[in-house]
Design an enzyme around this catalytic site. Structure first.
Site, PDB file in Angstrom:
ATOM      1  N   ASN A  68      -7.441   1.314   3.224  1.00  0.00           N
ATOM      2  CA  ASN A  68      -6.707   1.287   4.500  1.00  0.00           C
ATOM      3  C   ASN A  68      -7.574   1.435   5.751  1.00  0.00           C
ATOM      4  O   ASN A  68      -7.229   0.920   6.810  1.00  0.00           O
ATOM      5  CB  ASN A  68      -5.654   2.401   4.524  1.00  0.00           C
ATOM      6  CG  ASN A  68      -4.531   2.156   3.521  1.00  0.00           C
ATOM      7  OD1 ASN A  68      -4.241   1.004   3.196  1.00  0.00           O
ATOM      8  ND2 ASN A  68      -3.929   3.218   3.025  1.00  0.00           N
TER       9      ASN A  68
ATOM     10  N   HIS B 280      -1.463 -13.417  -0.412  1.00  0.00           N
ATOM     11  CA  HIS B 280      -2.705 -13.781   0.287  1.00  0.00           C
ATOM     12  C   HIS B 280      -2.654 -15.236   0.775  1.00  0.00           C
ATOM     13  O   HIS B 280      -3.669 -15.778   1.186  1.00  0.00           O
ATOM     14  CB  HIS B 280      -3.922 -13.529  -0.604  1.00  0.00           C
ATOM     15  CG  HIS B 280      -4.221 -12.069  -0.807  1.00  0.00           C
ATOM     16  ND1 HIS B 280      -5.216 -11.602  -1.631  1.00  0.00           N
ATOM     17  CD2 HIS B 280      -3.664 -10.952  -0.271  1.00  0.00           C
ATOM     18  CE1 HIS B 280      -5.245 -10.282  -1.605  1.00  0.00           C
ATOM     19  NE2 HIS B 280      -4.302  -9.853  -0.797  1.00  0.00           N
TER      20      HIS B 280
ATOM     21  N   HIS C  76       0.822  -1.223   0.000  1.00  0.00           N
ATOM     22  CA  HIS C  76       0.000   0.000   0.000  1.00  0.00           C
ATOM     23  C   HIS C  76       0.850   1.264   0.000  1.00  0.00           C
ATOM     24  O   HIS C  76       0.376   2.327  -0.390  1.00  0.00           O
ATOM     25  CB  HIS C  76      -0.972  -0.019   1.188  1.00  0.00           C
ATOM     26  CG  HIS C  76      -2.113  -0.968   0.987  1.00  0.00           C
ATOM     27  ND1 HIS C  76      -3.306  -0.862   1.662  1.00  0.00           N
ATOM     28  CD2 HIS C  76      -2.257  -2.032   0.169  1.00  0.00           C
ATOM     29  CE1 HIS C  76      -4.128  -1.829   1.276  1.00  0.00           C
ATOM     30  NE2 HIS C  76      -3.515  -2.564   0.380  1.00  0.00           N
TER      31      HIS C  76
END
Ligand code: HEM
Ligand SMILES: *[C@@H]1O[C@H](CO)[C@@H](O)[C@H](O)[C@H]1NC(C)=O
Ligand SMILES: *[C@@H]1O[C@H](CO)[C@@H](O)[C@H](O)[C@H]1NC(C)=O
Ligand SMILES: *[C@@H]1O[C@H](CO)[C@@H](O)[C@H](O)[C@H]1NC(C)=O
Length: 336
Positions: free
Chosen positions: A103, A202, A75
């Protein structure tokens, strides 16, 4: 691909022979900006060791922290490049990226970043950037959960600005289409292979119910769930993620092994057991993409090698170097 790997091998060899020429930035293959692994070799030789030790303590305390730190690096890099912009709190003209859609109530680990920074400042004040700290922490998080290791090119400096709109617009959302997700990667100079390999992160961590509820109840706005989702998995998810309420309830991104960095994420996709829509579309949308998913599901080594390479590539996005930016003393605010 081959050049990066060859470089890494040659680099380790040179270092192990104490012929380390790594302070000469011209040795880093070119085209990667001015970043190179030996950047702090004389200015803060213990930098990597310090980051690793604080991350290890934090992960020992809470296993999920590895995933949370890895995500912070992503991010950060997708907004103005890897410049620590994500870490700034609101102050003066700065509007924090921490409040963006991707976020808000989701990005976490900022307290651990503060601990790492404090340890670095204690050892070598004003030397190691927040952007580099985050890049190292992401690599350490991979290693600590059983994933690959790699040499981290260093020398990033920290921004004196943040971009809330960049955070909202550049970072893909879990219900974006395959094409939107891919274009958000190609906008950054990353390709389909990077998208599939990096999504493999992930394999660790968790998602809130709000990030995948749409798939369970109302995938296309007509009141029907995503029918491609494996039935018993969907039933299981609905128990933890009701049509309303339980927004913050967590589910494992990798149902098999949320604490272990392995290739089971890709095996899940083949079984239609990806948690997020953005995960499953990597297998269901385009031939070229599903071929990569199958390759990584079959060959963990192949995934690990590509993951390391793509993490280095993501870490090299638009760094501030030379006299641009600054080395923040506190990752939450610009130096006065
Ligand atoms: C391809 C597009 C991507 C999308 C749409 C996406 C979306 C998401 C979402 C929705 C979550 C759950 C957040 C929550 O509900 O609080 C999540 C978690 C996570 N993401 Fe991604 N992600 C993507 C790519 C990546 C990449 C490239 C990385 C790192 C290289 C990454 C690392 C992680 C990690 C480790 C977690 C778990 C964090 C934790 O448990 O604290 N993601 N992602
Ligand atoms: C994606 O999710 C967001 C936030 O929940 C929602 O506002 C938007 O309508 C969804 N987009 C689509 C195409 O379903
Ligand atoms: C499904 O989504 C559509 C469009 O967002 C909305 O109008 C509709 O009320 C939703 N249906 C249900 C059953 O939630
Ligand atoms: C959240 O998940 C737990 C199980 O992990 C479940 O017992 C609880 O009912 C869920 N909360 C909601 C509001 O569904």
């Amino acid at each position: 691909m081959a050049t990066t790997r060859t470089f890494l091998v040659l680099f380790s060899l040179a270092c192990s022979l104490s012929l380390c020429i790594c302070d000469d930035e011209s040795n880093y293959g070119g085209g990667e900006g001015n970043l190179f692994p030996g950047f702090y070799r004389s200015s803060c030789p213990k930098a990597e060791e310090i980051v690793r030790s604080v991350v290890a303590q934090a992960v020992a305390k809470e296993a999920r922290m590895a995933a949370s730190l890895m995500r912070l690096h992503f991010h950060d890099c997708f907004v103005q490049g890897c410049d620590g912009s994500l870490l700034l709190d609101s102050s003066g003209s700065i509007i924090t990226e921490k409040g963006s859609n991707p976020n808000s109530n989701s990005a976490r680990g900022f307290d651990v970043v503060d601990q790492i920074k404090a340890a670095l400042e204690n050892e070598c004040p004003g030397t190691v950037s927040c952007a580099d700290l985050l890049t190292l922490a992401a690599r350490d998080s991979s290693v600590l959960t059983g994933g690959p290791s790699w040499m981290v090119p260093l020398g990033r400096r920290d921004s004196r600005s943040a971009s809330l709109s960049g955070s909202n617009n550049n970072i893909p959302a879990p219900n974006n289409t395959f094409n939107t997700i891919l274009s958000r990667f190609t906008n950054q100079g990353l390709d389909l292979t990077d998208l599939v390999a990096l999504s493999g992160s992930h394999t660790i961590g968790f998602s809130r119910c709000t990030s995948f509820r749409q798939r369970l109840y109302n995938q296309s706005g007509n009141g029907s769930p995503d029918i491609t989702l494996e039935q018993s998995y969907a039933t299981n998810l609905r128990q933890r993620c009701p049509p309303s309420g339980g927004d913050q309830n967590l589910s494992e991104l990798d149902i098999n092994s949320a604490g272990k960095f392995d290739n089971s994420y890709f095996k899940n996709l083949i079984e239609n057991m990806g948690l997020l829509n953005s995960d499953q579309v990597l297998f269901s949308s385009k031939e070229e993409s599903s071929e990569l998913v199958k390759k990584y599901a079959e060959d963990q080594e192949e995934f690990f090698e590509q993951f390391a390479e793509s993490m280095i590539k993501m870490g090299n996005l638009s760094p501030l170097t030379g006299s641009s930016g600054e080395i923040r003393k506190n990752c939450r605010k610009i130096n006065s």
